[in-house]
Design a protein around this motif. Structure first.
Motif, short mmCIF file in Angstrom:
data_model
loop_
_atom_site.label_atom_id
_atom_site.label_comp_id
_atom_site.label_asym_id
_atom_site.label_seq_id
_atom_site.Cartn_x
_atom_site.Cartn_y
_atom_site.Cartn_z
N THR A 32 -7.18 2.95 -4.95
CA THR A 32 -8.12 1.93 -5.41
C THR A 32 -7.41 0.78 -6.11
O THR A 32 -7.94 -0.31 -6.21
N SER A 33 -6.19 1.03 -6.62
CA SER A 33 -5.43 -0.01 -7.29
C SER A 33 -3.94 0.33 -7.24
O SER A 33 -3.56 1.47 -6.98
N LEU A 34 -3.15 -0.70 -7.49
CA LEU A 34 -1.70 -0.54 -7.58
C LEU A 34 -1.23 -1.25 -8.85
O LEU A 34 -1.74 -2.31 -9.18
N ASN A 35 -0.29 -0.67 -9.52
CA ASN A 35 0.27 -1.31 -10.72
C ASN A 35 1.14 -2.49 -10.30
O ASN A 35 1.84 -2.43 -9.29
N LEU A 71 -8.48 -0.43 -1.81
CA LEU A 71 -7.92 -1.50 -2.63
C LEU A 71 -8.84 -2.70 -2.59
O LEU A 71 -9.25 -3.15 -1.52
N ARG A 72 -9.15 -3.25 -3.74
CA ARG A 72 -10.04 -4.40 -3.81
C ARG A 72 -9.27 -5.70 -3.98
O ARG A 72 -9.75 -6.76 -3.63
N PHE A 73 -8.07 -5.64 -4.53
CA PHE A 73 -7.27 -6.85 -4.71
C PHE A 73 -5.81 -6.46 -4.92
O PHE A 73 -5.49 -5.33 -5.27
N LEU A 74 -4.94 -7.41 -4.68
CA LEU A 74 -3.52 -7.30 -5.00
C LEU A 74 -3.16 -8.47 -5.90
O LEU A 74 -3.54 -9.60 -5.61
N GLU A 75 -2.47 -8.21 -6.96
CA GLU A 75 -2.00 -9.28 -7.82
C GLU A 75 -0.77 -9.91 -7.20
O GLU A 75 -0.06 -9.28 -6.42
N SER A 76 -0.51 -11.15 -7.52
CA SER A 76 0.65 -11.84 -6.95
C SER A 76 1.95 -11.10 -7.26
O SER A 76 2.88 -11.12 -6.47
#
Length: 83
Positions: free
Chosen positions: A40-43, A63-68
């Motif tokens: 659901t997320s990645l650090n 996954l809903r989003f990836l940070e840059s």
């Protein structure tokens, strides 16, 4: 001592989280396949040690989003699958 593994396949393993230091022991890793899991997320910085990564597949997770910051240091990345 780095291991000269070129591909790791974690596809369809029901993973709900991903180890932040996956590439620290696999510095020559070129392909990381993490499709069809339950992420659901990645650090941020999870792939920072994956300097040789050319292919990353994260399709069919939650996954809903990836940070840059997730992909910032992957200068050799050519294939990214997020379907």
């Amino acid at each position: 001592m780095p291991l000269y593994v070129k591909q790791i396949n974690f596809q369809d393993n029901n993973l709900v989280e991903f180890d932040d230091d996956i590439c620290e022991d696999f510095t020559w890793l070129e392909e990381l396949l993490v499709d069809q899991n339950s992420l659901t997320s990645l650090n941020a910085g999870v792939f920072d040690s994956c300097k040789e990564l050319t292919k990353l597949t994260l399709a069919n997770n939650q996954l809903r989003f990836l940070e840059s910051g997730h992909l910032a240091l992957l200068s050799k990345l050519r294939t990214l699958d997020l379907r």
